[in-house]
Design an enzyme around this catalytic site. Sequence first.
Site, PDB file in Angstrom:
ATOM      1  N   PHE A  33       0.977  -1.071   0.069  1.00 27.70           N
ATOM      2  CA  PHE A  33      -0.162  -0.150   0.009  1.00 27.70           C
ATOM      3  C   PHE A  33       1.018   1.285  -0.127  1.00 27.70           C
ATOM      4  O   PHE A  33       1.800   1.005   0.756  1.00 27.70           O
ATOM      5  CB  PHE A  33      -0.710  -0.124   1.223  1.00 27.70           C
ATOM      6  CG  PHE A  33      -1.989   0.844   1.414  1.00 27.70           C
ATOM      7  CD1 PHE A  33      -3.186   0.726   0.656  1.00 27.70           C
ATOM      8  CD2 PHE A  33      -1.795   2.370   2.009  1.00 27.70           C
ATOM      9  CE1 PHE A  33      -4.174   1.483   0.943  1.00 27.70           C
ATOM     10  CE2 PHE A  33      -2.712   3.169   1.903  1.00 27.70           C
ATOM     11  CZ  PHE A  33      -3.975   2.831   1.310  1.00 27.70           C
ATOM     12  N   ASP A  71       2.614  -5.042   8.693  1.00 28.01           N
ATOM     13  CA  ASP A  71       1.214  -4.374   8.746  1.00 28.01           C
ATOM     14  C   ASP A  71       0.362  -5.219   8.542  1.00 28.01           C
ATOM     15  O   ASP A  71       0.215  -6.054   7.605  1.00 28.01           O
ATOM     16  CB  ASP A  71       1.677  -3.403   7.350  1.00 28.01           C
ATOM     17  CG  ASP A  71       0.286  -2.491   7.526  1.00 28.01           C
ATOM     18  OD1 ASP A  71      -0.719  -2.579   7.725  1.00 28.01           O
ATOM     19  OD2 ASP A  71       0.631  -1.112   6.828  1.00 28.01           O
ATOM     20  N   TYR A 101     -10.310   0.608  11.066  1.00 24.94           N
ATOM     21  CA  TYR A 101     -11.831   0.868  10.135  1.00 24.94           C
ATOM     22  C   TYR A 101     -12.070   0.071   9.038  1.00 24.94           C
ATOM     23  O   TYR A 101     -13.005  -0.114   8.586  1.00 24.94           O
ATOM     24  CB  TYR A 101     -11.568   2.222   9.717  1.00 24.94           C
ATOM     25  CG  TYR A 101     -10.340   2.744   8.705  1.00 24.94           C
ATOM     26  CD1 TYR A 101     -10.234   2.126   7.518  1.00 24.94           C
ATOM     27  CD2 TYR A 101      -9.362   3.349   9.479  1.00 24.94           C
ATOM     28  CE1 TYR A 101      -9.091   2.527   6.754  1.00 24.94           C
ATOM     29  CE2 TYR A 101      -8.415   3.798   8.731  1.00 24.94           C
ATOM     30  CZ  TYR A 101      -7.981   3.227   7.545  1.00 24.94           C
ATOM     31  OH  TYR A 101      -7.003   3.781   6.633  1.00 24.94           O
ATOM     32  N   LYS A 102     -10.987  -1.148   8.911  1.00 23.82           N
ATOM     33  CA  LYS A 102     -11.369  -2.282   7.795  1.00 23.82           C
ATOM     34  C   LYS A 102     -12.015  -3.172   8.479  1.00 23.82           C
ATOM     35  O   LYS A 102     -13.566  -3.012   9.062  1.00 23.82           O
ATOM     36  CB  LYS A 102     -10.211  -2.499   7.174  1.00 23.82           C
ATOM     37  CG  LYS A 102      -9.569  -1.190   6.443  1.00 23.82           C
ATOM     38  CD  LYS A 102      -8.279  -1.306   5.891  1.00 23.82           C
ATOM     39  CE  LYS A 102      -7.730  -0.319   4.992  1.00 23.82           C
ATOM     40  NZ  LYS A 102      -6.209  -0.436   4.863  1.00 23.82           N
ATOM     41  N   ARG A 142     -12.239  -5.350  -6.383  1.00 26.70           N
ATOM     42  CA  ARG A 142     -11.991  -5.795  -5.085  1.00 26.70           C
ATOM     43  C   ARG A 142     -13.164  -5.958  -4.430  1.00 26.70           C
ATOM     44  O   ARG A 142     -14.079  -5.334  -4.316  1.00 26.70           O
ATOM     45  CB  ARG A 142     -10.951  -4.857  -4.649  1.00 26.70           C
ATOM     46  CG  ARG A 142     -10.162  -5.298  -3.396  1.00 26.70           C
ATOM     47  CD  ARG A 142      -9.158  -4.412  -2.840  1.00 26.70           C
ATOM     48  NE  ARG A 142      -9.712  -3.232  -2.440  1.00 26.70           N
ATOM     49  CZ  ARG A 142      -9.178  -2.476  -1.272  1.00 26.70           C
ATOM     50  NH1 ARG A 142      -7.875  -2.813  -0.833  1.00 26.70           N
ATOM     51  NH2 ARG A 142     -10.021  -1.723  -0.933  1.00 26.70           N
TER      52      ARG A 142
HETATM   53  C1  LIG Z   1      -5.528   0.699   4.647  1.00 31.10           C
HETATM   54  C2  LIG Z   1      -4.257   0.743   4.785  1.00 31.10           C
HETATM   55  C3  LIG Z   1      -3.299   1.931   5.116  1.00 31.10           C
HETATM   56  C4  LIG Z   1      -4.027   3.222   5.604  1.00 31.10           C
HETATM   57  O1  LIG Z   1      -3.197   4.091   6.225  1.00 31.10           O
HETATM   58  P1  LIG Z   1      -4.051   5.556   7.091  1.00 31.10           P
HETATM   59  O2  LIG Z   1      -2.805   6.010   7.510  1.00 31.10           O
HETATM   60  O3  LIG Z   1      -4.864   4.702   7.901  1.00 31.10           O
HETATM   61  O4  LIG Z   1      -4.554   6.216   5.955  1.00 31.10           O
HETATM   62  C5  LIG Z   1      -2.086   1.769   5.078  1.00 31.10           C
HETATM   63  N1  LIG Z   1      -1.358   0.624   4.916  1.00 31.10           N
HETATM   64  C6  LIG Z   1      -2.032  -0.495   4.491  1.00 31.10           C
HETATM   65  C7  LIG Z   1      -1.282  -1.536   4.025  1.00 31.10           C
HETATM   66  C8  LIG Z   1      -3.189  -0.395   4.385  1.00 31.10           C
HETATM   67  O5  LIG Z   1      -4.070  -1.430   3.888  1.00 31.10           O
END
Ligand SMILES: *Cc1c(COP(=O)(O)O)cnc(C)c1O
Length: 426
Positions: A136, A211, A236-237, A385
């Site tokens: 990400f 992560d 939040y996921k 997705r």
């Molecule tokens: C959703 C996600 C994020 C989101 O980061 P925020 O700082 O909360 O916006 C970061 N890394 C990964 C791998 C994600 O899936």
Amino acid sequence: MMSDPTALNTRDACVAADAADPLAGFRDEFLLPEGVVYLDGNSLGALPRAAGERAREVLEQEWGRDLIGSWNKNHWFELPTRIGGKIGALIGGGEGGCVATDTTSINVFKALGAALRIQREDHPDRRVIISERENFPTDLYMVEGMVEFLDDGYELRLIDDEASLADELAASGDDAAVVMLTHVNYRSGRMWDMTGITRRAHEAGALMIWDLCHSAGAVPVDLTAAAADFAIGCTYKYLNGGPGSPAFVWISPKHLERAEQPLSGWWGHRRPFDMAVGYAPAEGAAKFLCGTQPILSLATMEAGIDIALRVDRSALREKSLALTSLFIALVEERLAAHPLTLITPRDEASRGSHVSFRHPEGFAVMKALIAEGVVGDYREPEVLRFGFTPLYVGYADVWDAVEAFRRVLDEELWRAPEFQQRGAVT
Ligand SMILES: *Cc1c(COP(=O)(O)O)cnc(C)c1O
């Protein structure tokens, strides 16, 4: 439980599987609009009913009447460590090493900063940070920011799979400082072998940061068994914490005493209300806090965490795999005429809880599908997705989603002009 997806070859069979589902009762704990199949819990989880009640209590009583007294009376000050403790239990982190705070992006910076500092003390020459090209983007952007900021010969190197990770670790030799990977990839849904990869990183002398954004609440995680060093992730996921709910950061007990993070704000101070000159880190994971926390978000997100704590993790994993396998099987059987390419691993052991297909008109196809009441999302390039949150998605939902998907493609509903427009968020 149905684990053979080919057995569910009619809608009635899916309805019967829902009736026999040991997790079916959780669906009533969430508010979901009628007529929608929600397959985007991997991006924003659904609203737990209990979160609404808690939000009213925090607003009306705690903020409205108790006002500033709530920091003590209603224990606002302890929320990050108390809820962090619950998240730590969910991810096999043991006691005391986890706080709920800030965003994942910020926690990447803090965990990476702490890991690099430990390495600098023990092995001053280690300067290589290894991550994955398909990570990400924010995870990589934050590493880039750290490398620029330190301006001290640090370097980010990107790998693609286990083989290139092994090559990179071998090539880095005594320079590897940190390996930072996302356990389940946000786009493909591919899952790394956490224990095996952590072992390899350690053999190369690197510290391992995981992560867990697409893992916490979605797949079983045991950071202690994996011997991980640090972990971060969002709530939040799959943890259904609500839009923008605070993320978490976990520090292994083996590093907790000496770990220090670079954002040394007053909430991470040993005695914040002494207002002392000079920073002194708090004991335990509290030193990973920085400033005043978003109390409304923290309080309401606890409802989703409490649900996750009540779920049997092996039943969750079993249903998640049954749903994703069923979706893959039905799409490949019933939509075989269309140019769809599965980019999610078929091997169940390497799969998280979402499924992605590429389609050349992916963006418009997803828009049309959402208009049909099936909410997934779109990710560049061309990726459709579909997230399967076992707590509120059932087998008949999978059936209905595939039927809507078939209508959108067979009848070319995606060609309508309104499905070609992109908003600020895709
Ligand atoms: C959703 C996600 C994020 C989101 O980061 P925020 O700082 O909360 O916006 C970061 N890394 C990964 C791998 C994600 O899936």
